[in-house]
Design a protein around this motif. Structure first.
Motif, short mmCIF file in Angstrom:
data_model
loop_
_atom_site.label_atom_id
_atom_site.label_comp_id
_atom_site.label_asym_id
_atom_site.label_seq_id
_atom_site.Cartn_x
_atom_site.Cartn_y
_atom_site.Cartn_z
N ASP A 30 0.81 -1.22 0.00
CA ASP A 30 0.00 0.00 0.00
C ASP A 30 0.84 1.28 0.00
OD1 ASP A 30 0.93 -0.50 2.57
OD2 ASP A 30 -0.84 0.35 3.54
N ILE A 31 2.16 1.13 -0.20
CA ILE A 31 3.04 2.30 -0.27
C ILE A 31 3.70 2.35 -1.64
CG2 ILE A 31 5.18 3.34 0.60
CD1 ILE A 31 4.43 2.35 3.36
N ASP A 32 3.61 3.49 -2.30
CA ASP A 32 4.24 3.70 -3.60
C ASP A 32 5.31 4.77 -3.43
OD1 ASP A 32 5.01 4.06 -6.20
OD2 ASP A 32 3.08 4.85 -6.91
N LEU A 33 6.56 4.37 -3.56
CA LEU A 33 7.66 5.32 -3.38
C LEU A 33 7.88 6.19 -4.61
CD1 LEU A 33 10.28 3.02 -1.60
CD2 LEU A 33 8.80 4.76 -0.55
N GLY A 34 7.31 5.80 -5.75
CA GLY A 34 7.48 6.60 -6.95
C GLY A 34 8.86 6.50 -7.57
N ILE A 35 9.52 5.32 -7.40
CA ILE A 35 10.87 5.14 -7.94
C ILE A 35 10.90 3.91 -8.84
CG2 ILE A 35 11.98 6.23 -5.96
CD1 ILE A 35 12.68 3.40 -4.96
N VAL A 74 11.31 3.54 2.93
CA VAL A 74 9.98 3.60 3.55
C VAL A 74 10.08 4.32 4.90
CG1 VAL A 74 8.10 2.23 4.54
CG2 VAL A 74 9.18 1.52 2.39
N CYS A 75 11.07 3.91 5.69
CA CYS A 75 11.32 4.53 6.99
C CYS A 75 12.74 4.22 7.39
CB CYS A 75 10.34 3.99 8.03
SG CYS A 75 10.47 4.77 9.65
N ASP A 76 13.52 5.25 7.66
CA ASP A 76 14.92 5.05 8.05
C ASP A 76 15.01 5.01 9.57
OD1 ASP A 76 17.66 5.08 8.51
OD2 ASP A 76 18.05 6.28 6.72
N PHE A 77 15.22 3.82 10.10
CA PHE A 77 15.23 3.64 11.55
C PHE A 77 16.46 4.25 12.22
CE2 PHE A 77 12.86 -0.22 10.04
CZ PHE A 77 11.61 0.22 10.46
N SER A 97 9.71 10.46 -4.83
CA SER A 97 8.54 11.33 -4.94
C SER A 97 7.38 10.86 -4.07
CB SER A 97 8.08 11.42 -6.40
OG SER A 97 7.72 10.14 -6.90
N GLY A 98 7.27 9.56 -3.84
CA GLY A 98 6.18 9.06 -3.02
C GLY A 98 6.30 9.40 -1.55
N ASN A 99 7.45 9.94 -1.16
CA ASN A 99 7.65 10.34 0.23
C ASN A 99 7.40 11.83 0.47
OD1 ASN A 99 8.22 7.78 1.05
ND2 ASN A 99 10.44 8.03 1.16
N ALA A 100 6.88 12.51 -0.53
CA ALA A 100 6.51 13.92 -0.33
C ALA A 100 5.16 13.96 0.39
CB ALA A 100 6.45 14.64 -1.67
N LEU A 101 5.20 13.69 1.68
CA LEU A 101 3.99 13.50 2.48
C LEU A 101 3.61 14.76 3.23
CD1 LEU A 101 5.05 10.08 4.07
CD2 LEU A 101 3.59 10.41 2.06
N ASP A 102 2.33 14.89 3.52
CA ASP A 102 1.90 15.95 4.42
C ASP A 102 2.18 15.50 5.86
OD1 ASP A 102 -0.09 14.09 5.01
OD2 ASP A 102 -1.68 15.23 4.02
N ALA A 111 4.27 6.22 13.15
CA ALA A 111 3.45 5.38 14.02
C ALA A 111 3.43 3.93 13.55
CB ALA A 111 2.02 5.93 14.06
N ARG A 112 3.51 3.73 12.26
CA ARG A 112 3.41 2.37 11.70
C ARG A 112 4.73 1.62 11.75
NH1 ARG A 112 1.23 1.20 5.51
NH2 ARG A 112 1.65 -1.06 5.47
N PHE A 113 5.85 2.31 11.56
CA PHE A 113 7.13 1.63 11.45
C PHE A 113 8.15 2.06 12.50
CE2 PHE A 113 5.40 1.91 7.06
CZ PHE A 113 5.19 0.57 6.85
N PHE A 114 8.45 3.34 12.56
CA PHE A 114 9.56 3.83 13.37
C PHE A 114 9.36 3.54 14.85
CE2 PHE A 114 12.07 6.98 15.64
CZ PHE A 114 13.27 7.00 14.94
#
Length: 240
Positions: A30-35, A74-77, A97-102, A111-114
């Protein structure tokens, strides 16, 4: 195993835990990084070789491995939570580009990963104290964004606590390796996971970066798993 992390082997009191923040290139559906998909096999997405080395080390008595279970894109721990680089919008010249989040999207990634990753690691270390934490990463021989080669076979990183590093560096050098002391970059600048889970509580740790071209094959991974297990055991004994 969870969406954010996986634990290999059974941690033992007074054992050695191999922690690899960037062990996976997995991107949830469900995550699209756009790469481009092929970028997920490169160093910007994963620390090549460390997952296999951690698994091999976890088969040894007294060792277990705690590994990140999503790509660092996705998330850099291994970043501080308040920094925007926890969800990177670029890496080594590639736009993500998919990480240009609000704000809500960024908070959802945390909350989901880190936060689950770090909460689980903290609980493990509190419930089963380790003689040594081995922070295991790998580095590319040359960044696309730089003309400078990185000739070191292995780097040893640390911040203020250099106890384990001071023991391990001559041991690695004695193996005929080109050892980087705070190279290819400094642990004083990039040491977030160990700052949080080791230095903050006085837990001994050894930060290791292996050059990726040395651990792309099963043979190289087995060689380094044996070497690092042997040296980590010696460091753990010497540091107590």
């Amino acid at each position: 195993m969870s969406e954010a992390y996986r634990l290999i082997g059974t941690p033992r009191f007074g054992g050695i835990l191999v922690v690899s923040d960037h062990a996976s290139n997995r991107v949830p559906d469900d995550i699209d990084l756009g790469i481009a998909p092929e970028l997920l096999d490169q160093h910007i997405a994963v620390d090549i070789g460390v997952s296999a080395i951690g698994e091999l080390m976890a088969r040894r008595p007294g060792f277990a491995a705690f590994q990140g279970n999503v790509s660092r894109l996705v998330c850099d721990f291994n970043r501080d939570e308040h920094l925007p680089t926890v969800v990177p919008i670029a890496s080594d010249g590639h736009a993500i580009s998919g990480n240009a989040l609000d704000h809500a999207g960024h908070e959802a990634r945390l909350a989901r990963f880190f936060r689950p990753y770090h909460a689980a690691l903290e609980a493990l270390l509190a419930n089963t104290p380790q003689a040594l934490i081995l922070s295991l990463h790998s580095f590319t021989p040359q960044l696309a964004s730089s003309d400078e080669p990185r000739p070191w076979h292995v780097g040893v990183l640390y911040n203020n606590d250099d106890r384990a590093a001071g023991i391990a560096i001559p041991m690695l050098a004695a193996e005929g390796l080109n050892v980087g002391d705070q190279l290819p970059y400094s642990g004083k600048l990039l040491n977030a996971t160990m700052n949080r889970h080791a230095e903050a509580d006085g837990r001994p740790y050894l930060g290791i970066e292996v050059r990726q071209d040395l651990i792309t094959t099963a043979q190289g991974q087995a060689e380094w798993a044996e070497r690092l297990a042997r040296i980590a055991n010696q460091v753990a004994v010497a540091i107590t």
